[in-house]
Write an enzyme that holds these catalytic residues in place. Structure first.
Site, PDB file in Angstrom:
ATOM      1  N   GLY A 159       0.822  -1.189   0.000  1.00  0.00           N
ATOM      2  CA  GLY A 159       0.000   0.000   0.000  1.00  0.00           C
ATOM      3  C   GLY A 159       0.862   1.248   0.000  1.00  0.00           C
ATOM      4  N   ILE A 161       2.501   2.825   2.383  1.00  0.00           N
ATOM      5  CA  ILE A 161       3.784   2.721   3.081  1.00  0.00           C
ATOM      6  C   ILE A 161       4.735   1.826   2.302  1.00  0.00           C
ATOM      7  CG2 ILE A 161       4.933   2.008   5.202  1.00  0.00           C
ATOM      8  CD1 ILE A 161       2.341   2.656   6.710  1.00  0.00           C
ATOM      9  N   ARG A 237       2.237  -4.340  12.339  1.00  0.00           N
ATOM     10  CA  ARG A 237       1.644  -4.644  13.634  1.00  0.00           C
ATOM     11  C   ARG A 237       2.365  -5.848  14.218  1.00  0.00           C
ATOM     12  NH1 ARG A 237      -0.099  -0.289  13.394  1.00  0.00           N
ATOM     13  NH2 ARG A 237      -2.249   0.468  13.631  1.00  0.00           N
ATOM     14  N   GLU A 266       1.988  -4.548  23.484  1.00  0.00           N
ATOM     15  CA  GLU A 266       2.470  -3.176  23.601  1.00  0.00           C
ATOM     16  C   GLU A 266       1.653  -2.425  24.642  1.00  0.00           C
ATOM     17  OE1 GLU A 266       3.889  -2.585  18.919  1.00  0.00           O
ATOM     18  OE2 GLU A 266       2.294  -1.341  19.764  1.00  0.00           O
ATOM     19  N   HIS A 286       7.319   1.535  18.870  1.00  0.00           N
ATOM     20  CA  HIS A 286       6.213   1.894  17.972  1.00  0.00           C
ATOM     21  C   HIS A 286       6.224   3.393  17.678  1.00  0.00           C
ATOM     22  CE1 HIS A 286       1.957   0.464  16.620  1.00  0.00           C
ATOM     23  NE2 HIS A 286       2.485   1.315  15.762  1.00  0.00           N
TER      24      HIS A 286
END
Length: 326
Positions: A159, A161, A237, A266, A286
């Site tokens: 996509g 990114i 993720r 996280e 993150h």
């Protein structure tokens, strides 16, 4: 609430761009006051009586929450991901969802390339070596890493990114291949099956969304397909990678190194976590979108969606059926 003014709840105390100030002329604003993030019960209390909730991915918006705040009509996310949102339940209850799509892909691609270089060239390991006073002579085999220039980069999830990472790879003279659900090449990259990508890439960079279909997409089988000198980078993720299998892969030499911006749990504040003990694993908390400009864009778009809702205009970046109809 005062009179007929709508109420907007904001789930974080520190938000660059000051959405509360922007929204004050249009609505009553109730902001979360503490440094610690609200838990589920506290978020429900914060949103009680609110027409709008401005929050982030990670704030759990599920059936129970929506039932507890029946007046809610919009959840505006200052995040691109929305895996903590039950969009189906929101649609069923007439609650629109928006996200901050398109605001962070270049910034996250920068961080991704930083992880690639840091892991391949053993930069964090080298810094620790220097800080610990171990550099006493210039040995020609000291902290040998692997080239980024000229390497083959495999992008999983192509996509915004993923394509931004591919653009950066061009400047490093890299060969880029990618895998996504829909086959197709472009001027930057060639589509291949996932197994071929894993077998032939020097660097595998993950950019898929979190979903049941992508949970542990990279597990023991996939890691064993990779080259023993390969680098795995995850800026997507944490749940996309089976961390227990990754620890084994790094310890036993199935792959050479890893660069992680995300983890399965996280935040991870346990210094004894195996990933943090591995010299060949670079781990970040993150921070893929953590530049001032990117965060202002993200929060600004979320606020723009709230303003559009309050003024009765179409939402800018709706997610789900209800938001698309407005």
């Amino acid at each position: 609430m005062t009179g007929e003014r709508p109420l907007v709840a904001i789930s974080r105390r520190a938000m660059p761009g000051d959405p509360g100030i922007r929204l004050a002329p249009l609505a009553e604003v109730r902001e979360w006051p503490d440094v610690a993030h609200p838990d589920a019960a506290e978020l429900t209390t914060l949103a009680a009586g609110a027409d709008v909730l401005l929050c982030v991915n990670g704030d759990r918006i599920d059936e129970a929450f929506l039932e507890a705040v029946p007046k809610l009509r919009l959840v505006a996310l200052a995040s691109t991901g929305f895996d903590s949102i039950d969009v189906t339940a929101a649609d069923r209850r007439g609650v629109a969802i928006t996200n901050s799509s398109g605001t962070l892909f270049e910034t996250t691609a920068d961080l991704t390339f930083g992880l690639i270089i840091a892991a391949r060239r053993r930069m964090f390991e080298a810094e620790r070596y220097l800080r610990e006073g171990l550099w006493v002579q210039d040995d020609l085999d000291l902290l040998l890493g692997h080239d980024v220039y000229g390497a083959t980069l495999g992008v999983v999830g192509y996509g915004e990114i993923g394509r931004a990472v591919a653009r950066r790879a061009r400047g490093f003279g890299m060969t880029v291949i990618h895998h996504r659900r829909t086959p197709g090449d472009d001027e930057l990259s060639r589509w291949v099956e996932l197994d071929e990508l894993l077998r032939t890439s020097d660097i595998v960079s993950l950019h898929v969304p979190s979903s049941p279909a992508t949970r542990h997409l990279i597990g023991e089988r996939e890691l064993r397909l990779m080259r023993p000198t390969a680098t795995l980078v995850n800026a997507a993720r944490g749940a996309v990678v089976d961390e227990a299998a990754l620890v084994r892969a790094l310890r036993e030499g199935w792959i050479g190194s890893a660069g992680l911006d995300v983890q399965e749990v996280e935040p991870n504040s346990d210094p004894a976590n195996p990933l943090l003990e591995l010299a060949n694993c670079v781990v970040m908390p993150h921070i893929g979108s953590a530049t001032l400009a990117a965060r202002v864009r993200m929060i600004g778009l979320a606020t723009d969606n709230v303003v559009a809702h309050l003024e009765g205009r179409p939402l800018l970046t709706p997610v789900g059926a209800v938001g698309a109809r407005r």
